[in-house]
Design a protein around this motif. Structure first.
Motif, PDB file in Angstrom:
ATOM      1  N   ALA A  51       0.821  -1.218   0.000  1.00 62.07           N
ATOM      2  CA  ALA A  51       0.000   0.000   0.000  1.00 62.07           C
ATOM      3  C   ALA A  51       0.856   1.270   0.000  1.00 62.07           C
ATOM      4  O   ALA A  51       0.749   2.124   0.869  1.00 62.07           O
ATOM      5  N   GLU A  52       1.746   1.341  -1.009  1.00 61.46           N
ATOM      6  CA  GLU A  52       2.623   2.497  -1.215  1.00 61.46           C
ATOM      7  C   GLU A  52       3.662   2.695  -0.120  1.00 61.46           C
ATOM      8  O   GLU A  52       4.253   3.760  -0.007  1.00 61.46           O
ATOM      9  N   GLN A  53       3.922   1.640   0.673  1.00 62.18           N
ATOM     10  CA  GLN A  53       4.963   1.710   1.696  1.00 62.18           C
ATOM     11  C   GLN A  53       6.187   0.881   1.313  1.00 62.18           C
ATOM     12  O   GLN A  53       7.096   0.720   2.112  1.00 62.18           O
ATOM     13  N   HIS A  54       6.184   0.325   0.113  1.00 63.30           N
ATOM     14  CA  HIS A  54       7.369  -0.393  -0.379  1.00 63.30           C
ATOM     15  C   HIS A  54       8.469   0.624  -0.636  1.00 63.30           C
ATOM     16  O   HIS A  54       8.183   1.752  -1.070  1.00 63.30           O
ATOM     17  N   PRO A  55       9.725   0.272  -0.373  1.00 64.69           N
ATOM     18  CA  PRO A  55      10.816   1.232  -0.601  1.00 64.69           C
ATOM     19  C   PRO A  55      10.826   1.851  -1.998  1.00 64.69           C
ATOM     20  O   PRO A  55      11.185   3.013  -2.156  1.00 64.69           O
ATOM     21  N   PHE A  56      10.402   1.103  -3.026  1.00 64.22           N
ATOM     22  CA  PHE A  56      10.397   1.656  -4.384  1.00 64.22           C
ATOM     23  C   PHE A  56       9.325   2.726  -4.571  1.00 64.22           C
ATOM     24  O   PHE A  56       9.330   3.429  -5.574  1.00 64.22           O
ATOM     25  N   ASP A  57       8.398   2.837  -3.607  1.00 61.70           N
ATOM     26  CA  ASP A  57       7.357   3.859  -3.674  1.00 61.70           C
ATOM     27  C   ASP A  57       7.614   5.035  -2.744  1.00 61.70           C
ATOM     28  O   ASP A  57       7.029   6.103  -2.927  1.00 61.70           O
ATOM     29  N   LEU A  58       8.457   4.841  -1.742  1.00 63.36           N
ATOM     30  CA  LEU A  58       8.667   5.890  -0.746  1.00 63.36           C
ATOM     31  C   LEU A  58       9.445   7.058  -1.344  1.00 63.36           C
ATOM     32  O   LEU A  58      10.439   6.857  -2.048  1.00 63.36           O
ATOM     33  N   PRO A  59       9.015   8.283  -1.075  1.00 60.50           N
ATOM     34  CA  PRO A  59       9.661   9.454  -1.692  1.00 60.50           C
ATOM     35  C   PRO A  59      11.141   9.579  -1.358  1.00 60.50           C
ATOM     36  O   PRO A  59      11.923  10.044  -2.186  1.00 60.50           O
ATOM     37  N   GLN A  60      11.552   9.140  -0.180  1.00 53.52           N
ATOM     38  CA  GLN A  60      12.956   9.291   0.218  1.00 53.52           C
ATOM     39  C   GLN A  60      13.913   8.421  -0.592  1.00 53.52           C
ATOM     40  O   GLN A  60      15.115   8.645  -0.581  1.00 53.52           O
ATOM     41  N   TYR A  61      13.386   7.424  -1.303  1.00 49.67           N
ATOM     42  CA  TYR A  61      14.262   6.557  -2.097  1.00 49.67           C
ATOM     43  C   TYR A  61      14.153   6.821  -3.594  1.00 49.67           C
ATOM     44  O   TYR A  61      14.813   6.144  -4.383  1.00 49.67           O
ATOM     45  N   GLN A  62      13.341   7.765  -3.987  1.00 50.57           N
ATOM     46  CA  GLN A  62      13.230   8.062  -5.418  1.00 50.57           C
ATOM     47  C   GLN A  62      14.553   8.670  -5.897  1.00 50.57           C
ATOM     48  O   GLN A  62      15.118   9.527  -5.252  1.00 50.57           O
ATOM     49  N   GLY A  63      15.028   8.174  -6.995  1.00 49.87           N
ATOM     50  CA  GLY A  63      16.317   8.620  -7.515  1.00 49.87           C
ATOM     51  C   GLY A  63      17.485   7.780  -7.029  1.00 49.87           C
ATOM     52  O   GLY A  63      18.622   8.004  -7.452  1.00 49.87           O
ATOM     53  N   ALA A  64      17.223   6.804  -6.143  1.00 50.18           N
ATOM     54  CA  ALA A  64      18.306   5.921  -5.684  1.00 50.18           C
ATOM     55  C   ALA A  64      18.831   5.115  -6.862  1.00 50.18           C
ATOM     56  O   ALA A  64      18.068   4.723  -7.752  1.00 50.18           O
ATOM     57  N   ASN A  65      20.125   4.872  -6.868  1.00 53.11           N
ATOM     58  CA  ASN A  65      20.711   4.110  -7.975  1.00 53.11           C
ATOM     59  C   ASN A  65      21.483   2.869  -7.510  1.00 53.11           C
ATOM     60  O   ASN A  65      22.089   2.179  -8.325  1.00 53.11           O
ATOM     61  N   ILE A  66      21.464   2.593  -6.207  1.00 51.68           N
ATOM     62  CA  ILE A  66      22.095   1.392  -5.665  1.00 51.68           C
ATOM     63  C   ILE A  66      21.046   0.649  -4.846  1.00 51.68           C
ATOM     64  O   ILE A  66      20.354   1.247  -4.025  1.00 51.68           O
ATOM     65  N   LEU A  67      20.924  -0.641  -5.079  1.00 44.97           N
ATOM     66  CA  LEU A  67      19.964  -1.476  -4.376  1.00 44.97           C
ATOM     67  C   LEU A  67      20.722  -2.329  -3.354  1.00 44.97           C
ATOM     68  O   LEU A  67      21.765  -2.894  -3.676  1.00 44.97           O
ATOM     69  N   VAL A  68      20.193  -2.414  -2.129  1.00 47.90           N
ATOM     70  CA  VAL A  68      20.827  -3.212  -1.071  1.00 47.90           C
ATOM     71  C   VAL A  68      19.846  -4.309  -0.671  1.00 47.90           C
ATOM     72  O   VAL A  68      18.725  -4.023  -0.222  1.00 47.90           O
ATOM     73  N   VAL A  69      20.274  -5.568  -0.847  1.00 48.62           N
ATOM     74  CA  VAL A  69      19.381  -6.715  -0.673  1.00 48.62           C
ATOM     75  C   VAL A  69      20.034  -7.771   0.224  1.00 48.62           C
ATOM     76  O   VAL A  69      21.222  -7.698   0.538  1.00 48.62           O
ATOM     77  N   ASN A  70      19.243  -8.779   0.561  1.00 45.93           N
ATOM     78  CA  ASN A  70      19.728  -9.849   1.430  1.00 45.93           C
ATOM     79  C   ASN A  70      20.125 -11.075   0.622  1.00 45.93           C
ATOM     80  O   ASN A  70      20.604 -10.933  -0.494  1.00 45.93           O
ATOM     81  N   GLY A  71      19.896 -12.260   1.172  1.00 46.38           N
ATOM     82  CA  GLY A  71      20.423 -13.482   0.581  1.00 46.38           C
ATOM     83  C   GLY A  71      19.606 -14.059  -0.557  1.00 46.38           C
ATOM     84  O   GLY A  71      18.380 -13.963  -0.588  1.00 46.38           O
ATOM     85  N   ASN A  72      20.301 -14.681  -1.495  1.00 48.48           N
ATOM     86  CA  ASN A  72      19.716 -15.408  -2.617  1.00 48.48           C
ATOM     87  C   ASN A  72      18.780 -14.528  -3.442  1.00 48.48           C
ATOM     88  O   ASN A  72      17.745 -14.969  -3.918  1.00 48.48           O
ATOM     89  N   PHE A  73      19.173 -13.293  -3.625  1.00 45.71           N
ATOM     90  CA  PHE A  73      18.341 -12.346  -4.382  1.00 45.71           C
ATOM     91  C   PHE A  73      18.316 -12.756  -5.845  1.00 45.71           C
ATOM     92  O   PHE A  73      19.338 -13.082  -6.434  1.00 45.71           O
TER      93      PHE A  73
END
Length: 195
Positions: A51-73
């Protein structure tokens, strides 16, 4: 050809192990003829559920160019649409605990470096990015390092892929285009090729 040595900017954390390619780009978006528009659909179902709370929707992450993920992505089916959707959203590098092998290969093919750091460091970086989304981040392929604010850690990268990025030889299609005249000369010498 394009050398990729260092990627700097802001990062977006996507938390969870075993995030598969169907979550990165749901199957219904694979019917496209080109990859255009896939960036808007990255994590489409996860984003809808959040419901628009995913990091890809949050305004503070718009324009991010590096993704930080966990295991077996990137586990699951071997769809090249998954890294394409991330790249078209704006991701230029991925830092994670580990990557599924085919996903990793598909990232290399489009010039999207994936580096690993240990799980405790990933968690520390993700927490930092949640607390302070504007923390600057750098992925340095030459020095095998990831910097997040004041934190500087050693990163591991597949050595063959790392060298291809540094030298600019990762782009197979680009190499073919660059060497078109040499390829033409070779084909002219082949007795079984009649153009």
């Amino acid at each position: 050809m394009s050398q990729i040595r260092k990627i700097s900017g802001q990062a977006v954390p996507v938390i969870g192990n075993d995030i598969d390619t169907d979550r990165i780009i749901p199957a219904r978006f694979l019917r496209c003829v080109t990859f255009d528009g896939l960036g808007e659909q990255a994590f489409a179902d996860d984003r809808a559920q959040a419901a628009e709370q995913h990091p890809f929707d949050l305004p503070q992450y718009q324009g991010a160019n590096i993704l930080v993920v966990n295991g077996n992505f990137g586990c699951g089916s071997s769809r090249e649409h998954a890294p394409q959707s991330l790249a078209r959203w704006g991701i230029k590098a991925i830092v994670g605990e580990s990557f599924a092998e085919i996903f990793f290969g598909n990232c290399i093919a489009i010039g999207l470096p994936c580096v690993t750091v240990n799980p405790e460091i990933v968690e520390q970086i993700q927490k930092q990015l949640q607390a302070q989304p504007d923390t600057p981040m750098t992925v340095d392929l030459v020095n095998k390092a990831v910097t997040c604010g004041d934190l500087v850690v050693e990163a591991t990268a597949d050595e063959g892929a790392r060298q291809m990025f540094i030298e600019g030889s990762w782009d197979n299609c680009g190499q073919l285009i660059q060497n078109q005249s040499a390829i033409q000369k070779t084909t002219e010498k082949l007795p079984y090729v009649a153009w």
